[in-house]
Design a protein around this motif. Structure first.
Motif, short mmCIF file in Angstrom:
data_model
loop_
_atom_site.label_atom_id
_atom_site.label_comp_id
_atom_site.label_asym_id
_atom_site.label_seq_id
_atom_site.Cartn_x
_atom_site.Cartn_y
_atom_site.Cartn_z
N VAL A 106 7.23 33.76 83.82
CA VAL A 106 8.07 34.44 83.06
C VAL A 106 9.58 33.94 83.42
N ARG A 107 9.61 33.79 84.51
CA ARG A 107 11.08 33.72 85.01
C ARG A 107 11.44 32.00 84.28
N HIS A 108 10.69 31.36 84.31
CA HIS A 108 10.65 29.77 83.91
C HIS A 108 11.03 29.74 82.30
N LEU A 109 10.17 30.82 81.84
CA LEU A 109 10.39 31.06 80.24
C LEU A 109 11.73 31.45 79.98
N THR A 110 12.02 32.46 80.53
CA THR A 110 13.14 33.22 80.26
C THR A 110 14.50 32.14 80.67
N ARG A 111 14.47 31.19 81.72
CA ARG A 111 15.52 30.40 81.94
C ARG A 111 15.67 29.47 80.65
N ARG A 112 14.43 29.06 79.91
CA ARG A 112 14.62 28.12 78.98
C ARG A 112 15.19 28.73 77.81
N LEU A 113 14.93 29.91 77.64
CA LEU A 113 15.38 30.61 76.47
C LEU A 113 16.97 30.86 76.57
N GLU A 114 17.26 31.06 78.15
CA GLU A 114 18.59 31.42 78.43
C GLU A 114 19.55 30.05 77.98
N ALA A 115 18.94 28.88 78.43
CA ALA A 115 19.64 27.66 77.98
C ALA A 115 19.38 27.37 76.65
N LEU A 116 18.72 27.53 76.05
CA LEU A 116 18.62 27.69 74.73
C LEU A 116 19.84 28.46 73.92
N ARG A 117 19.83 29.54 74.36
CA ARG A 117 20.83 30.56 73.86
C ARG A 117 22.28 29.87 74.09
N VAL A 140 8.94 27.79 72.70
CA VAL A 140 10.29 27.44 72.85
C VAL A 140 10.74 26.02 72.47
N ALA A 141 9.73 25.14 72.95
CA ALA A 141 10.35 23.68 72.64
C ALA A 141 10.41 23.53 70.98
N ALA A 142 9.36 24.17 70.22
CA ALA A 142 9.34 23.87 68.74
C ALA A 142 10.84 24.53 68.41
N VAL A 143 11.20 25.66 68.79
CA VAL A 143 12.33 26.02 68.43
C VAL A 143 13.46 25.22 68.70
N ALA A 144 13.63 24.72 70.02
CA ALA A 144 14.61 23.85 70.38
C ALA A 144 14.73 22.58 69.37
N ARG A 145 13.52 22.10 69.28
CA ARG A 145 13.36 20.82 68.24
C ARG A 145 14.13 21.19 66.78
N SER A 146 13.57 22.19 66.39
CA SER A 146 13.98 22.86 65.15
C SER A 146 15.59 22.97 64.86
N PHE A 147 16.05 23.41 65.95
CA PHE A 147 17.32 23.58 66.14
C PHE A 147 18.35 22.46 66.24
N ASN A 148 17.58 21.52 66.97
CA ASN A 148 18.28 20.07 66.91
C ASN A 148 18.50 19.28 65.75
N GLY A 149 17.28 19.80 64.99
CA GLY A 149 17.28 18.84 63.65
C GLY A 149 18.26 19.50 62.53
N ALA A 150 18.34 20.70 62.72
CA ALA A 150 18.94 21.51 61.88
C ALA A 150 20.39 21.13 62.41
N ALA A 151 20.87 21.03 63.53
CA ALA A 151 22.33 20.90 63.97
C ALA A 151 22.44 19.39 63.71
N THR A 152 21.68 18.56 63.69
CA THR A 152 21.90 16.90 63.22
C THR A 152 22.22 16.93 61.56
N GLN A 153 21.70 17.88 60.88
CA GLN A 153 21.96 17.60 59.42
C GLN A 153 23.33 18.26 59.26
N VAL A 154 23.65 19.30 59.78
CA VAL A 154 24.82 19.85 59.76
C VAL A 154 25.90 19.13 60.24
N GLU A 155 25.82 18.58 61.39
CA GLU A 155 26.78 17.65 61.75
C GLU A 155 26.96 16.53 60.98
#
Length: 366
Positions: A106-117, A140-155
């Motif tokens: 759980v702590r490992h998961l929350t750290r990844r979510l905090e890093a994503l936030r 969590v990795a799928a959300v991170a990949r989706s965010f990176n893809g959207a961020a690239t398009q916006v950039e």
């Protein structure tokens, strides 16, 4: 709750006994009904009556006063017998061990979510080049990949808008400077030639602003196409008639936005008239499952070094000064409109020389 109210009720029931025999009878019935141990003591502490059940694990002792200085002692069964207490303790121990074992995960998961936030907040604060780390293959990795893809398009979109603004500012500066000079000269000595120069610069500015507005409209995320069936030959012929040009070919229907398609054809024709030379041949035909438009001029052609860069906004070929001009946004809009209609556009060099621009748009099925 209910366990605390039963002893007073028992005491009230025993207070109504007429004699000791009646007292023992009531006590026996209360003991059988409650499953506990009931004792009645006299003023000297001797047991007057009692009711003892076989229930084990009786709870705490409760004493209630009765009439004639007598005392009722009640011991009711525990709500958690010994066997149930063992089960409860086992359940609590299992839950505790599960929590201890799950804590690292759980702590490992929350750290990844905090890093994503934190990454999203950093990107939202203006660092458009920032990307979050993608580790693992879970949600969590799928959300991170989706965010990176959207961020690239916006950039890319923001960078394109910035480049468009910078190039537009540069391109507007030249006709504005020429217009200001022409107005000053016309004010000093008005002549037809200077008046014509003013008009030419105004027309150039108007066309450039119009192209910028079209480009902004096409790059807007909410831009929607007004799609309907279009007679491709009729549309091309109508635009060509504006410049006194003839169109050859056959009737072909396509699906698209008539306004955008008119702008596409107009830009291709204006490009041929501005950068090419007569004769300008325009052909519409059906090729397999596509409608093809070719615009061919007899000009000097496009150098091989320029290649596809002619479709870049405001691209200016090498050796072209301000007076010679560049391609502006015309061909860039042509490609963008073609892509919006799932088509493609390219240029080629005919054997006879000059330049041929070829556009293919899909034909509707059925």
């Amino acid at each position: 709750g209910g366990l605390d109210r039963r002893p007073p009720l028992m005491a009230a029931a025993l207070s109504g006994a007429d004699d000791d025999a009646d007292l023992r009878d009531i006590l026996a019935r209360l003991g059988a009904a409650s499953g506990g141990m009931l004792l009645v003591y006299d003023a000297q502490g001797h047991i007057v009556a009692q009711a003892i059940s076989e229930t084990t694990g009786l709870g705490r002792r409760i004493q209630m006063p009765l009439a004639q200085d007598r005392l009722l002692e009640v011991r009711l069964p525990s709500p958690f017998p010994r066997s149930q207490r063992r089960s409860l303790l086992l359940l609590l121990g299992t839950a505790l061990l599960t929590a201890v074992a799950a804590w690292p995960v759980v702590r490992h998961l929350t750290r990844r979510l905090e890093a994503l936030r934190h990454g999203v907040e950093r990107w939202g604060a203006g660092d458009l080049a920032h990307r979050v780390a993608v580790t693992g293959s879970d949600e969590v990795a799928a959300v991170a990949r989706s965010f990176n893809g959207a961020a690239t398009q916006v950039e890319k979109l923001v960078a394109a808008n910035r480049a468009l603004l910078a190039n537009a500012s540069h391109e507007l500066r030249s006709p504005l400077a020429r217009l200001g000079l022409a107005v000053d000269l016309f004010h000093d000595a008005p002549t037809p030639a200077r008046h014509a120069e003013i008009q030419r610069n105004i027309v150039e500015l108007d066309a450039l602003v119009d192209e910028i507005l079209w480009a902004s409209r096409l790059t807007h995320p909410s831009a929607q196409l007004s799609v309907r069936r279009v007679d491709w030959l009729a549309l091309v012929a109508e635009e060509a008639a504006r410049y006194g040009l003839d169109v050859q070919g056959e009737t072909v229907d396509i699906q698209g936005d008539p306004g955008l398609l008119q702008r596409l054809v107009r830009n291709l024709l204006q490009n041929a008239l501005r950068h090419g030379k007569p004769p300008i041949d325009i052909l519409v035909r059906a090729v397999d499952d596509a409608a093809e438009l070719s615009v061919c001029d007899a000009g000097p052609g496009i150098p091989e070094a320029d290649g596809e860069r002619v479709f870049e906004p405001f691209y200016r070929p090498g050796g072209h000064g301000e007076s010679a001009g560049g391609w502006g946004l015309g061909l860039a809009l042509v490609r963008e409109i073609a892509l919006r209609h799932h088509g493609q556009v390219w240029h080629e060099k005919p054997a006879t020389g000059g330049t041929r621009f070829v556009l293919r748009l899909p034909r509707p099925r059925g």
